[in-house]
Scaffold this motif. Structure first.
Motif, PDB file in Angstrom:
ATOM      1  N   ASN A   1       0.913  -1.231  -0.068  1.00  0.00           N
ATOM      2  CA  ASN A   1      -0.065   0.032   0.103  1.00  0.00           C
ATOM      3  C   ASN A   1       0.800   1.244   0.090  1.00  0.00           C
ATOM      4  OD1 ASN A   1      -1.628   2.228   0.424  1.00  0.00           O
ATOM      5  ND2 ASN A   1      -3.105   0.960   1.887  1.00  0.00           N
ATOM      6  N   PRO A   2       1.106   1.860  -1.246  1.00  0.00           N
ATOM      7  CA  PRO A   2       1.897   3.035  -1.337  1.00  0.00           C
ATOM      8  C   PRO A   2       1.494   4.183  -0.435  1.00  0.00           C
ATOM      9  CG  PRO A   2       1.011   2.458  -3.205  1.00  0.00           C
ATOM     10  CD  PRO A   2       0.418   1.500  -2.388  1.00  0.00           C
ATOM     11  N   VAL A   3       0.155   4.344  -0.277  1.00  0.00           N
ATOM     12  CA  VAL A   3      -0.337   5.356   0.401  1.00  0.00           C
ATOM     13  C   VAL A   3      -0.312   5.278   1.906  1.00  0.00           C
ATOM     14  CG1 VAL A   3      -2.491   6.649   1.003  1.00  0.00           C
ATOM     15  CG2 VAL A   3      -2.008   5.781  -1.245  1.00  0.00           C
ATOM     16  N   VAL A   4      -0.600   4.062   2.388  1.00  0.00           N
ATOM     17  CA  VAL A   4      -0.326   3.846   4.025  1.00  0.00           C
ATOM     18  C   VAL A   4       0.721   3.421   4.362  1.00  0.00           C
ATOM     19  CG1 VAL A   4      -1.320   2.548   6.144  1.00  0.00           C
ATOM     20  CG2 VAL A   4      -2.868   3.401   4.138  1.00  0.00           C
ATOM     21  N   GLY A   5       1.541   2.578   3.517  1.00  0.00           N
ATOM     22  CA  GLY A   5       2.985   2.219   4.002  1.00  0.00           C
ATOM     23  C   GLY A   5       2.927   1.304   5.223  1.00  0.00           C
ATOM     24  N   TYR A   6       3.827   1.196   6.228  1.00  0.00           N
ATOM     25  CA  TYR A   6       4.110   0.322   7.295  1.00  0.00           C
ATOM     26  C   TYR A   6       2.991   1.026   8.351  1.00  0.00           C
ATOM     27  CZ  TYR A   6       6.172  -1.391  11.257  1.00  0.00           C
ATOM     28  OH  TYR A   6       6.149  -2.091  12.748  1.00  0.00           O
ATOM     29  N   PHE A   7       2.258   0.412   8.733  1.00  0.00           N
ATOM     30  CA  PHE A   7       1.318   0.893   9.675  1.00  0.00           C
ATOM     31  C   PHE A   7       1.100  -0.120  11.061  1.00  0.00           C
ATOM     32  CE2 PHE A   7      -3.383   0.899  11.262  1.00  0.00           C
ATOM     33  CZ  PHE A   7      -3.353   2.542  11.297  1.00  0.00           C
ATOM     34  N   ASP A   8       1.593   0.347  12.039  1.00  0.00           N
ATOM     35  CA  ASP A   8       1.655  -0.421  13.304  1.00  0.00           C
ATOM     36  C   ASP A   8       1.249   0.457  14.256  1.00  0.00           C
ATOM     37  OD1 ASP A   8       1.637  -2.428  15.043  1.00  0.00           O
ATOM     38  OD2 ASP A   8       3.905  -2.611  14.994  1.00  0.00           O
ATOM     39  N   PRO A   9       0.310   1.029  14.379  1.00  0.00           N
ATOM     40  CA  PRO A   9      -0.056   2.005  15.597  1.00  0.00           C
ATOM     41  C   PRO A   9      -0.039   1.630  17.079  1.00  0.00           C
ATOM     42  CG  PRO A   9      -2.105   1.596  14.519  1.00  0.00           C
ATOM     43  CD  PRO A   9      -1.118   0.841  13.616  1.00  0.00           C
ATOM     44  N   LEU A  10      -0.299   0.090  17.309  1.00  0.00           N
ATOM     45  CA  LEU A  10      -0.234  -0.265  18.587  1.00  0.00           C
ATOM     46  C   LEU A  10       1.043  -0.959  18.925  1.00  0.00           C
ATOM     47  CD1 LEU A  10      -3.943  -2.052  18.569  1.00  0.00           C
ATOM     48  CD2 LEU A  10      -3.135   0.307  19.333  1.00  0.00           C
ATOM     49  N   GLY A  11       2.145  -0.902  18.069  1.00  0.00           N
ATOM     50  CA  GLY A  11       3.402  -1.486  18.208  1.00  0.00           C
ATOM     51  C   GLY A  11       3.401  -3.007  18.280  1.00  0.00           C
ATOM     52  N   VAL A  12       2.498  -3.644  17.656  1.00  0.00           N
ATOM     53  CA  VAL A  12       2.485  -4.965  17.811  1.00  0.00           C
ATOM     54  C   VAL A  12       3.549  -5.866  17.305  1.00  0.00           C
ATOM     55  CG1 VAL A  12       1.015  -7.125  17.018  1.00  0.00           C
ATOM     56  CG2 VAL A  12      -0.199  -5.048  17.242  1.00  0.00           C
ATOM     57  N   ALA A  13       4.296  -5.212  16.428  1.00  0.00           N
ATOM     58  CA  ALA A  13       5.677  -5.822  15.782  1.00  0.00           C
ATOM     59  C   ALA A  13       6.620  -5.884  17.119  1.00  0.00           C
ATOM     60  CB  ALA A  13       6.252  -5.109  14.767  1.00  0.00           C
ATOM     61  N   ASP A  14       6.475  -5.282  17.944  1.00  0.00           N
ATOM     62  CA  ASP A  14       7.503  -5.042  19.041  1.00  0.00           C
ATOM     63  C   ASP A  14       7.026  -5.614  20.457  1.00  0.00           C
ATOM     64  OD1 ASP A  14       9.524  -3.481  17.807  1.00  0.00           O
ATOM     65  OD2 ASP A  14       7.883  -1.667  17.929  1.00  0.00           O
ATOM     66  N   SER A  15       5.973  -6.431  20.333  1.00  0.00           N
ATOM     67  CA  SER A  15       5.132  -7.073  21.458  1.00  0.00           C
ATOM     68  C   SER A  15       5.870  -8.305  22.135  1.00  0.00           C
ATOM     69  CB  SER A  15       3.731  -7.416  21.128  1.00  0.00           C
ATOM     70  OG  SER A  15       2.994  -6.271  20.956  1.00  0.00           O
ATOM     71  N   ALA A  16       6.743  -9.343  21.205  1.00  0.00           N
ATOM     72  CA  ALA A  16       7.352 -10.238  22.079  1.00  0.00           C
ATOM     73  C   ALA A  16       6.616 -11.246  22.582  1.00  0.00           C
ATOM     74  CB  ALA A  16       8.648  -9.776  22.688  1.00  0.00           C
ATOM     75  N   PHE A  17       5.557 -11.679  21.632  1.00  0.00           N
ATOM     76  CA  PHE A  17       4.426 -12.767  22.331  1.00  0.00           C
ATOM     77  C   PHE A  17       5.091 -13.765  23.090  1.00  0.00           C
ATOM     78  CE2 PHE A  17       1.106 -11.403  18.723  1.00  0.00           C
ATOM     79  CZ  PHE A  17       0.894 -10.258  19.299  1.00  0.00           C
ATOM     80  N   TRP A  18       4.381 -14.070  24.011  1.00  0.00           N
ATOM     81  CA  TRP A  18       4.910 -15.495  25.051  1.00  0.00           C
ATOM     82  C   TRP A  18       6.545 -15.116  25.275  1.00  0.00           C
ATOM     83  CZ3 TRP A  18       2.495 -16.411  20.030  1.00  0.00           C
ATOM     84  CH2 TRP A  18       0.908 -16.578  20.296  1.00  0.00           C
ATOM     85  N   GLY A  19       6.926 -14.100  25.538  1.00  0.00           N
ATOM     86  CA  GLY A  19       8.258 -13.837  25.806  1.00  0.00           C
ATOM     87  C   GLY A  19       9.274 -14.296  24.741  1.00  0.00           C
ATOM     88  N   LYS A  20       8.690 -14.498  23.499  1.00  0.00           N
ATOM     89  CA  LYS A  20       9.615 -14.678  22.539  1.00  0.00           C
ATOM     90  C   LYS A  20      10.295 -13.478  21.716  1.00  0.00           C
ATOM     91  CE  LYS A  20       8.789 -19.250  22.480  1.00  0.00           C
ATOM     92  NZ  LYS A  20       9.689 -20.426  22.811  1.00  0.00           N
ATOM     93  N   SER A  21      10.938 -13.670  20.835  1.00  0.00           N
ATOM     94  CA  SER A  21      11.743 -12.531  20.177  1.00  0.00           C
ATOM     95  C   SER A  21      10.715 -12.025  19.279  1.00  0.00           C
ATOM     96  CB  SER A  21      12.841 -13.207  19.288  1.00  0.00           C
ATOM     97  OG  SER A  21      12.512 -13.871  18.101  1.00  0.00           O
ATOM     98  N   ASP A  22      11.106 -10.839  18.671  1.00  0.00           N
ATOM     99  CA  ASP A  22      10.398 -10.068  17.776  1.00  0.00           C
ATOM    100  C   ASP A  22      10.140 -10.767  16.339  1.00  0.00           C
ATOM    101  OD1 ASP A  22       9.981  -7.949  19.653  1.00  0.00           O
ATOM    102  OD2 ASP A  22      11.477  -6.680  18.765  1.00  0.00           O
TER     103      ASP A  22
END
Length: 255
Positions: free
Chosen positions: A50-71
């Motif tokens: 999506n060239p208009v929106v681009g990278y979209f992660d307002p909640l920072g989910v990519a940095d959440s480290a689910f279950w104590g695992k790595s990003d």
């Protein structure tokens, strides 16, 4: 049943459910770019989807480290989940349109019972299936889910590197590990038409699949909301029939 004119309305309604720009794929780049599970890869992938929106992660989910695992584990898990849900939604959306107009003419069961009529909406058709039929469908989908997690190890060479451990999100293993003969070995390409496809073409198709999957998720949820919550999707008023969901849950698995 839904008429041809109504089918056109369905397609238009689904397209209008979200921003057209948000689901427009762009031409593949000249160089092949590997898609893996790092935040940098997501930032590179975003504008291509999506060239208009681009990278979209307002909640920072990519940095959440689910279950104590790595990003990287978290991103791989999220990407696999999005691709998988997009595929299911595309099948559901197309199935909804087809089931609203067509059903198999032969008997569904050994006692001669027919398939649910197109006089019923797809959720009602599901409710009308015999319990044994629903169990078979759920078990088949469960097998596909189980098999998708197959990874090499313990003397077994079949399967793929797991998507949370450096594997490719969305890639489904061949059926080499099935212990008996089957007519095809690939769920994606059962007849081998695309076995020589370039990596660049595969990545372009995956981007298109992600975009189409996002749109399909909006489309199928729009259908179900319009059926169970009258007026919730104004564009679908009068297009899909309203139903009373059993126990407030449409298409309950075994209800």
């Amino acid at each position: 049943p839904i008429s041809t004119g109504t089918m056109t309305k369905l397609a238009i309604a689904a397209l209008l459910a979200g921003s057209a720009a948000a689901f427009t794929s762009t031409p593949a780049p000249k160089s092949t770019v590997a898609l893996h599970e790092t935040k940098a890869d997501l930032k590179e992938l975003g504008p291509k989807l999506n060239p208009v929106v681009g990278y979209f992660d307002p909640l920072g989910v990519a940095d959440s480290a689910f279950w104590g695992k790595s990003d990287e584990f978290t991103i791989g898990w999220l990407r696999q989940a999005e691709i998988k849900h997009g595929r299911v939604a595309m099948a559901a959306f197309v199935g909804y349109c087809v089931q609203s107009n067509i059903h198999f003419p032969w008997a569904m069961t050994m006692d001669g019972s027919p398939f649910p009529s197109t006089d019923l909406s797809p959720p009602e058709q599901w409710d009308a299936l015999p319990l044994a039929s629903r169990i078979q469908i759920i078990l088949f989908v469960g097998f596909l889910e189980f098999y998708s997690e197959l990874t090499p190890g313990g003397g077994v060479e079949s399967g793929l590197t797991h998507y949370t451990k450096g594997g490719v999100p969305g890639k489904y293993p061949n059926f080499d590990a099935v212990p008996h003969a089957i007519p095809f070995k690939s769920l994606y390409d059962p007849f081998g038409f695309h076995k020589n496809m370039s990596e660049e073409s595969k990545e372009k198709r995956l981007r298109a699949e992600i975009n189409n999957g996002r749109l399909a998720q909006l489309g199928i949820f729009g259908f179900l909301c319009a059926q169970t919550i009258p007026g919730s999707v104004p564009l679908l008023n009068g297009v899909v029939p309203t139903i009373e969901a059993k126990g407030a849950i449409a298409m309950a698995p075994l209800a």
